[in-house]
Structure formats: structure tokens, C-alpha cells
Write a protein that holds these residues in place. Sequence first.
Motif, PDB file in Angstrom:
ATOM      1  N   GLU A 296      11.948  23.811   7.828  1.00 26.54           N
ATOM      2  CA  GLU A 296      12.688  22.704   7.254  1.00 26.54           C
ATOM      3  C   GLU A 296      13.281  21.387   8.145  1.00 26.54           C
ATOM      4  O   GLU A 296      14.163  20.680   8.055  1.00 26.54           O
ATOM      5  N   HIS A 297      12.408  21.368   9.272  1.00 30.20           N
ATOM      6  CA  HIS A 297      12.815  20.484  10.351  1.00 30.20           C
ATOM      7  C   HIS A 297      12.706  18.847   9.813  1.00 30.20           C
ATOM      8  O   HIS A 297      13.476  18.129  10.545  1.00 30.20           O
ATOM      9  N   GLY A 298      11.794  18.730   8.958  1.00 36.15           N
ATOM     10  CA  GLY A 298      11.414  17.469   8.280  1.00 36.15           C
ATOM     11  C   GLY A 298      12.598  16.833   7.960  1.00 36.15           C
ATOM     12  O   GLY A 298      12.739  15.453   8.177  1.00 36.15           O
ATOM     13  N   ILE A 299      13.621  17.414   7.420  1.00 37.24           N
ATOM     14  CA  ILE A 299      14.677  16.587   6.612  1.00 37.24           C
ATOM     15  C   ILE A 299      15.586  16.138   7.866  1.00 37.24           C
ATOM     16  O   ILE A 299      16.424  14.960   7.529  1.00 37.24           O
ATOM     17  N   VAL A 303      16.607  11.852   8.560  1.00 36.82           N
ATOM     18  CA  VAL A 303      18.066  11.536   8.598  1.00 36.82           C
ATOM     19  C   VAL A 303      18.592  11.120  10.055  1.00 36.82           C
ATOM     20  O   VAL A 303      19.515  10.550  10.139  1.00 36.82           O
ATOM     21  N   THR A 304      17.527  11.331  10.899  1.00 31.58           N
ATOM     22  CA  THR A 304      17.895  10.878  12.619  1.00 31.58           C
ATOM     23  C   THR A 304      16.941  10.066  13.045  1.00 31.58           C
ATOM     24  O   THR A 304      17.155   9.394  14.045  1.00 31.58           O
ATOM     25  N   GLY A 305      15.806  10.408  12.514  1.00 31.07           N
ATOM     26  CA  GLY A 305      14.845   9.313  12.920  1.00 31.07           C
ATOM     27  C   GLY A 305      14.091   9.871  14.335  1.00 31.07           C
ATOM     28  O   GLY A 305      13.307   9.255  15.055  1.00 31.07           O
ATOM     29  N   LYS A 310       7.251  16.013  18.545  1.00 29.75           N
ATOM     30  CA  LYS A 310       7.032  15.452  19.911  1.00 29.75           C
ATOM     31  C   LYS A 310       8.157  15.454  21.076  1.00 29.75           C
ATOM     32  O   LYS A 310       7.661  15.557  22.238  1.00 29.75           O
ATOM     33  N   GLU A 311       9.421  15.937  20.395  1.00 29.04           N
ATOM     34  CA  GLU A 311      10.417  16.134  21.319  1.00 29.04           C
ATOM     35  C   GLU A 311      10.347  17.483  22.105  1.00 29.04           C
ATOM     36  O   GLU A 311      10.435  17.934  23.243  1.00 29.04           O
ATOM     37  N   GLN A 312       9.741  18.418  21.364  1.00 28.98           N
ATOM     38  CA  GLN A 312       9.380  19.933  21.777  1.00 28.98           C
ATOM     39  C   GLN A 312       8.289  19.726  22.982  1.00 28.98           C
ATOM     40  O   GLN A 312       8.287  20.366  23.970  1.00 28.98           O
ATOM     41  N   VAL A 328      23.084  10.184  18.581  1.00 27.70           N
ATOM     42  CA  VAL A 328      22.405  10.675  17.591  1.00 27.70           C
ATOM     43  C   VAL A 328      23.186  10.132  16.355  1.00 27.70           C
ATOM     44  O   VAL A 328      24.311  10.130  16.150  1.00 27.70           O
ATOM     45  N   ARG A 329      22.431   9.447  15.393  1.00 22.64           N
ATOM     46  CA  ARG A 329      23.201   8.916  14.109  1.00 22.64           C
ATOM     47  C   ARG A 329      22.499   9.725  13.011  1.00 22.64           C
ATOM     48  O   ARG A 329      21.084   9.524  12.715  1.00 22.64           O
ATOM     49  N   ILE A 330      23.282  10.130  12.166  1.00 24.55           N
ATOM     50  CA  ILE A 330      22.759  10.683  10.732  1.00 24.55           C
ATOM     51  C   ILE A 330      22.989   9.656   9.629  1.00 24.55           C
ATOM     52  O   ILE A 330      24.115   8.967   9.305  1.00 24.55           O
ATOM     53  N   ALA A 331      21.937   9.326   9.163  1.00 17.32           N
ATOM     54  CA  ALA A 331      21.644   8.045   8.192  1.00 17.32           C
ATOM     55  C   ALA A 331      21.397   8.571   6.740  1.00 17.32           C
ATOM     56  O   ALA A 331      20.011   9.161   6.659  1.00 17.32           O
TER      57      ALA A 331
END
Length: 448
Positions: A296-299, A303-305, A310-312, A328-331
Motif C-alpha cells: 500500500e505504499h502508493g497512497i 499524500v506526500t508527493g 526512488k528513495e529506496q 514532509v507535508r500530508i496533503a
Amino acid sequence: MFKKILVANRGEIAVRIIRACREMGIQTVAIYSTADEQALHAQLADEAVCIGPAYAKDSYLKMERILSATLASGAEAIHPGFGFLSENSKFAQLCEKCNIAFIGPNKDVIDRMGDKACARNTMMEAKVPVVPGTKEPLHELKRAKALANEIGYPIMIKASAGGGGRGMRIVHSEEEFDNLFETARQEAKNAFGDDTMYLERYISGARHIEFQILADQFGNVVHLGERDCSVQRRHQKMIEEAPSAALNESLRKEMGEVAVMAAKAANYTNAGTIEFLLDDKGRYYFIEMNTRIQVEHGITELVTGIDLIKEQIKIAAGEPLSFKQEDVRIAGHAIECRINAECPERGFLPSPGTVTEFHMPGGFGVRIDTMLYEGYTIPRYYDSLIAKVMVHDKTREEAIAKMQGVLGELIIDGIETNTDFLYQLIQNKQFQTGNITTNFIEQFLGKE
């Protein structure tokens, strides 16, 4: 940065990793079984290597063949995705011995956090609240039963090496214990090759809340907010949301800080999740850490962009995190529904077969991760997950409305899927008000 990465997985997560690598200018090598010769991930990668027959034990779990394919192709790193060898410490160690970067934590961390009993002890030492349960690994029925009586019923039996809901049983009374303990232990041995068990008090009516963690090799650790994974059937997640409707800003901040503290206590690097149970009084308890990317990493990305794959890769290549916690902003709000090739009307029986028609909805704020295409034959040998439907909007109510439209438009013919069942769950008033716990689906099906 790596020039070439081998993707040691299949299905939609392999496709997801290949696409991220392509955007980063990294070449990819896919592995596939004989059953996956026509699979999308094998067609999208720059190179593809057949590593064995259909069953996973003869292909996707064959460490030596995967390492040989990596070395022969000149790939410098392996991304294991989730499932298969993603949490296998022996595989991570073999990668290190072969001078191949394993895109994930090291062997010691996988061992420490993969053994659920050891993970609990690590968290207790770090003053992270845990569900009351056993500290020692359990092998004998007599000892386990004695400890269960001390903890008190209802109780949860869990496999130390477990995951994905396997090797787990809820026991409501002493009379049930013997049979359920032996059943769970045998299931764990078959699934993980390890029948070590542990016990936890079962917290009824709780929510399953997980915090996404990113940690680099320089001691920097951040969390990317939480996901609510309470909509489960037999401990298998079906719908996930980010953020959770149950958390206010104060509790979110507190749990996030505890999640970061837990990751630091584990000396963690790369992407992972700290998983909690949240009861109806706002008390939370650590239950486990997943040392890999989540389904479920996609959600969280929506919300963070922040692109977690890629970070991994950047972390594994030795780069420091390019942002801090305050960045980090949750939108907005995101929801994911897992589309499985299964028939809910027949007890969720798997439904492999050929996709005769496939229409994938689109539009603003819609994302679908899948390996499907028209004419593709879904093999019977693997997990039934075939697509992840995700939506993102300004509010939870708008995201629910968007998901209803997407599920109503999605067409997958030729096989049975759980799409209509998910549509009914999304329509349910209890779900729409956000009043959901891990018992929600059982209540929906009338089994409680």
C-alpha cells in the motif's frame, strides 16, 4: 548511482520498480518463471531472465539462480519488492557476499525485526508500548498454553517469522488453544520454514495503523505519516487509507515520533513500516515492523508527493535523505482498494484465467498499479492480487466518491474479481463515517 538493477519479483510491484528505474535512467533486469513468460514485467525490463518452473519455490525463491542472473547481467543491485525474498536475511547476506547491493535493510536488522518475538523485546527496551504478550520464543504446546493462561483470553497466536496473516489464530478460550496452536504452527512451518511462535493479548475492536519510515545510512530517520489498514479479511488487507480518520494532529505527532524512535532502536535503514494497534480509548501498541516496501505504499506517495521506490534506491546507493521531518507535508486524502482475482460469492476462491477485456479508468487523482493487459493469462501459482486502485482528493468524503466512480467503471472480464465486493464496502455507511475496526468485514459479512 546504480547503472543496472535486477528486480527480484513479479506482478505489479515489479512493474512499479521497473518504471521508477526507467525514470532514473537505470537499466533493469527482470526475472520470470515459465508461467510468467508473457508477464508485463518481463516485457518492460531492458533484459529478462527465466530462472525456473512455475512454482515460486522453484523460481522466485531460488536465491542462487537470482544471484547468478544478477552477476551474469552485470547488475549492481537487487530490489526484492515485497513478498518472496524481501525479508529473507540469508538472501540479504548472500547479496553482500557477492558485492551486490540489497535494496533494503541489512541481514542483522531483518533478523532482529523479522523475528516478531525479538522485535517486541527490542521495542520494549526502547520504551515503545507493545501489546502484552510473551517475551520468549515458543516451540512447545504445554509451555505456550501455560503462558496463554497467564496473559488471559482472548489471545492471538502468531508466527515469529510470519507475515501476510499466515500462522495467526485468535483463541477465545483455553479449550480451543491446543488445536489452534498446532494448526498455526504447522501453517507457519509450511509458509516460512520456521514454526517458532509467540503470543499476544487479542485487542478486539482495534484499528490497524502503520507509519511509513525512511532511514538513510547516516542516521537520518523520518516518517511519512500513517496509513489506516483496518479493513481486513483474515488479516489480509483489502482497503487502506492515508491519513487515518481516527488520529488527530496531536496523536499523529506522538505516534510518528514513537515510530521514528522505534526505527532508530532497530538501527534501521531504507524503507519500512512500524505497525500499531490503536484501541477505542486512543491507546496504541507496537505489533511488528515490516522491513520492506509495503503493498500500500502508493497512497503515502499520493499524500506526500514522495516516490518511495526512488528513495529506496537512492538510500541503497549511499545517498542521504534529501529532506527532513519538517519538510514532509500530508496533503488531502488517499484510498487504495486491492483488486484480487477471486470470487467472494464462493468463499473468495482464487480465480486465475485469461483476461478477455480490460478497461482501466483514469482521470484527475486516479492511479492504478497493475500488471494486467487484455489477453494476459493470470497464473494459478501466485498471490491473487492483480491491481491496486488508488484515488486522491482534498477530503476523505471526496476520495470515497471518486473511488466509487472508479470501481464502477473498472472492467476486468474473463475472470472473477472482488471489485463488486469492494464497491459494496465503500458504499457501506459504517465505512463512510470512518467508524471501522479490524472486525469491520466480519461484521459486514454477518459473521459477528
